[in-house]
Design an enzyme around this catalytic site. Structure first.
Site, PDB file in Angstrom:
ATOM      1  N   SER A 157       0.786  -1.518  -0.192  1.00 20.87           N
ATOM      2  CA  SER A 157       0.303  -0.111  -0.017  1.00 20.87           C
ATOM      3  C   SER A 157       0.800   1.081  -0.120  1.00 20.87           C
ATOM      4  CB  SER A 157      -0.852  -0.321   1.133  1.00 20.87           C
ATOM      5  OG  SER A 157      -1.516  -0.892   1.368  1.00 20.87           O
ATOM      6  N   GLU A 188      -3.355   0.093  -9.206  1.00 26.37           N
ATOM      7  CA  GLU A 188      -2.011   1.496  -9.169  1.00 26.37           C
ATOM      8  C   GLU A 188      -0.786   0.412 -10.054  1.00 26.37           C
ATOM      9  OE1 GLU A 188      -2.136   4.866  -6.252  1.00 26.37           O
ATOM     10  OE2 GLU A 188      -1.952   3.434  -5.344  1.00 26.37           O
ATOM     11  N   ASN A 235      -2.935   6.125  -1.429  1.00 28.01           N
ATOM     12  CA  ASN A 235      -2.506   6.118   0.322  1.00 28.01           C
ATOM     13  C   ASN A 235      -2.383   7.590   0.819  1.00 28.01           C
ATOM     14  OD1 ASN A 235      -4.341   3.699   1.248  1.00 28.01           O
ATOM     15  ND2 ASN A 235      -2.923   2.704   0.399  1.00 28.01           N
ATOM     16  N   HIS A 254      -0.553  -2.392  -7.816  1.00 25.70           N
ATOM     17  CA  HIS A 254      -1.188  -1.932  -5.797  1.00 25.70           C
ATOM     18  C   HIS A 254      -3.217  -2.140  -6.429  1.00 25.70           C
ATOM     19  CE1 HIS A 254      -3.280   0.708  -2.933  1.00 25.70           C
ATOM     20  NE2 HIS A 254      -2.561  -0.085  -2.073  1.00 25.70           N
TER      21      HIS A 254
END
Ligand code: CAA
Ligand code: NAD
Length: 286
Positions: A122, A155, A193, A143
């Site tokens: 993450s 991602e 994130n 991701h």
């Protein structure tokens, strides 16, 4: 063979993310080996994948027969040696850099030279994870978002040494899995994130400071900003241990005090209240 050229995918970690990744890969025709150190978790993951596919089939989201075909392509194991024939390995164990580096280094030793190693981290820089292997050109961030079968985005994060060939094959795979891609540079937390976790962290600080109840914080954000779930429910859904680990990577990696993990978030993790996966986080679940 399809454009990405992968036939056999090994997934390490059969938690909520690893099982979702295995499900989506198996649904899209790939042979999948799902590995976890905990044998009970592999059994649970297989049951969850079956239940999810049954539900999606019943709703006509996927064609009839997809569940049976996908389950036939999926096998589980507890030993990393089962990765031997994989031409792509996706690591999805807990958000802990030494552990991820160790497992990627082991996968590096166990697999063929041309195998690509991806991490579902993450937040942890891919360049550092790649440097733990002898093939940093073939290490990349992939991701996925939670819940993997429903969320549209992946991602993709090439590290400093990742080759264009590796990136292009992974982009082709994301497309074959029916996902959209956001490409990010390799900085802590990438795009999603870097922006999402400070919001969640702030919700814990607001709760700690007594600004409102957990219910009102979530209601305010859910109904006031049209989010599918409030930030505290989302934190429980993600896992509070994962949220804390991400904040620590942002804080340390970016060196800015604005990323300091909320003491209340830390306290929940210390109490073992990790969210939905433990039936208790900010809220309780039956
Ligand atoms: N497989 C199949 N079906 C599933 C499923 C799965 N894995 N998960 C949920 N569903 C189904 C539910 O069973 C439910 O079906 P019914 O309507 O038949 O009951 C349906 O999807 C809708 O679910 P819910 O009624 O539980 O709730 P919902 O409408 O709120 O949808 C949700 C659930 C899709 C999770 C939605 O709440 C949502 O989008 N939440 C935000 C998710 C999000 O932000 N994810 C990103 C997190 S950040 C991240 O992933 C990155 C990181 O590194 C931390
Ligand atoms: P989880 O706690 O549900 O699952 C982690 C799994 O890793 C567990 O089943 C555990 O037994 C297994 N594991 C731990 N050490 C292992 C080892 N040495 N060998 C094999 N298996 C091992 O966690 P999760 O939510 O699935 O998160 C996994 C990764 O995905 C983390 O890096 C996290 O940051 C990332 N991620 C999480 C989310 C989310 O919303 N939870 C979203 C995107 C990415």
């Amino acid at each position: 063979m399809s454009e990405h050229g992968f036939k056999h995918v090994g997934v390490i970690g059969a938690g909520q993310m690893g099982s979702g990744i295995a499900q989506v890969c198996a649904t899209h025709g790939l042979i999948v080996t799902l590995i976890d150190q905990d044998a009970a978790q592999t059994v649970k993951a297989k049951a969850q994948i079956r239940a999810s596919l049954e539900k999606l089939e019943a709703k006509n989201v996927i064609q009839a027969g997809t569940m049976v075909a996908a389950m036939e392509r999926l096998s589980v194991a507890t030993d990393l040696a089962a990765l031997k024939d994989a031409d792509l390995v996706i690591e999805a164990v807990v958000e802990n850099e030494p552990l991820k580096s160790k497992l990627l280094a082991q996968a590096d030793q166990l697999t063929r030279r041309e195998t690509i190693l991806a991490s579902n981290t993450s937040s942890i820089p891919i360049t550092r994870l790649g440097a733990a292997t002898t093939r940093p050109g073939q290490v990349i961030g992939m991701h996925f978002m939670n819940p993997v079968p429903l969320m549209r985005l992946i991602e993709v994060i090439p590290g400093m040494a990742t080759t264009p060939l590796t990136t292009n094959r992974i982009l082709a795979l994301c497309q074959a899995l029916g996902k959209e891609v956001s490409r990010s540079q390799d900085y802590p937390g990438f795009i999603v994130n870097r922006i999402l976790m400070p919001m969640i962290n702030e919700a814990f600080t607001a709760l700690m400071e007594g600004i409102a109840s957990a219910e009102d914080i979530d209601k305010g954000m859910q109904l006031g900003t049209n989010q599918p779930m409030g930030p505290l429910h989302l934190a429980d859904f993600i896992g509070l241990d994962t949220c804390l680990a991400i904040m620590e990577v942002l804080h340390e990696g970016l060196g800015d005090p604005r990323y300091r993990p909320s003491p209340l978030l830390r306290k929940y993790v210390e109490a073992g209240f990790l969210g939905r996966k433990r039936q208790r986080g900010v809220f309780t679940y039956t």
